[in-house]
Design an enzyme around this catalytic site. Structure first.
Site, PDB file in Angstrom:
ATOM      1  N   GLY A 149     -16.014  39.402  45.617  1.00 43.87           N
ATOM      2  CA  GLY A 149     -16.676  38.565  46.606  1.00 43.87           C
ATOM      3  C   GLY A 149     -18.131  38.931  46.864  1.00 43.87           C
ATOM      4  N   HIS A 150     -18.626  40.001  46.243  1.00 42.64           N
ATOM      5  CA  HIS A 150     -20.001  40.451  46.528  1.00 42.64           C
ATOM      6  C   HIS A 150     -20.743  40.715  45.230  1.00 42.64           C
ATOM      7  CE1 HIS A 150     -23.229  42.908  48.411  1.00 42.64           C
ATOM      8  NE2 HIS A 150     -22.914  42.218  49.487  1.00 42.64           N
ATOM      9  N   PHE A 151     -21.263  39.860  44.600  1.00 46.12           N
ATOM     10  CA  PHE A 151     -21.230  38.404  44.728  1.00 46.12           C
ATOM     11  C   PHE A 151     -20.675  37.866  43.420  1.00 46.12           C
ATOM     12  CE2 PHE A 151     -24.931  39.906  47.158  1.00 46.12           C
ATOM     13  CZ  PHE A 151     -24.628  39.438  48.407  1.00 46.12           C
TER      14      PHE A 151
END
Length: 144
Positions: free
Chosen positions: A51-53
């Site tokens: 999720g990052h990123f």
């Protein structure tokens, strides 16, 4: 400072962190109560990169600072008077980020303890990748 080679099993005998929150892979130099130098190999398999990123994986600055804090905790808790204790974050006085850290990078984490009084310790840390400064931080530890 003494050259050492502490792997994750040996590190876990000093600090209480375990997967997935153990964020240092090796300790290469250690002077108990004074300083420590650790290494963290950043891999694409870490959950945070989902999720990052997506399509642009970047290690969050908070995890770089936590890696420095764990390195400082090894230096602090390897001192005989603090053996078996836990070092908690007491504060982050400053943190500056200069370089993006990505999967495939190997971070060198160096923390020098600058002050220990009672159950409070302070230290200065620097994280580098390929000799370039990624992060500097001033940290406070509470020993419990």
């Amino acid at each position: 400072m003494a050259k050492v080679d502490l792997d994750s099993t040996a590190i876990q005998k000093i600090i209480p962190h375990r997967y997935p929150m153990l964020l240092i892979d090796r300790v290469e130099e250690l002077e108990p109560g004074k300083m420590a130098v650790a290494k963290r190999n950043v891999t694409i398999h870490e959950e945070v990169f989902n999720g990052h990123f997506p399509n642009n994986p970047v290690l969050p600055g908070a995890l770089i600072v936590e890696s420095l804090a764990q390195t400082g905790a090894v230096a602090l808790l390897s001192a005989p008077e603090f053996k078996g204790k836990t070092a908690y974050f007491g504060g982050i006085h400053s943190a500056e980020f200069r370089k993006v850290v990505r999967p495939g990078d190997s971070m060198r984490l160096e923390v020098e303890l600058t002050k220990i009084r009672g159950n409070i310790g302070e230290g200065k840390g620097i994280a580098t990748v390929d000799g370039q400064r990624a992060c500097t931080a001033e940290l406070t530890f509470m020993i419990g």
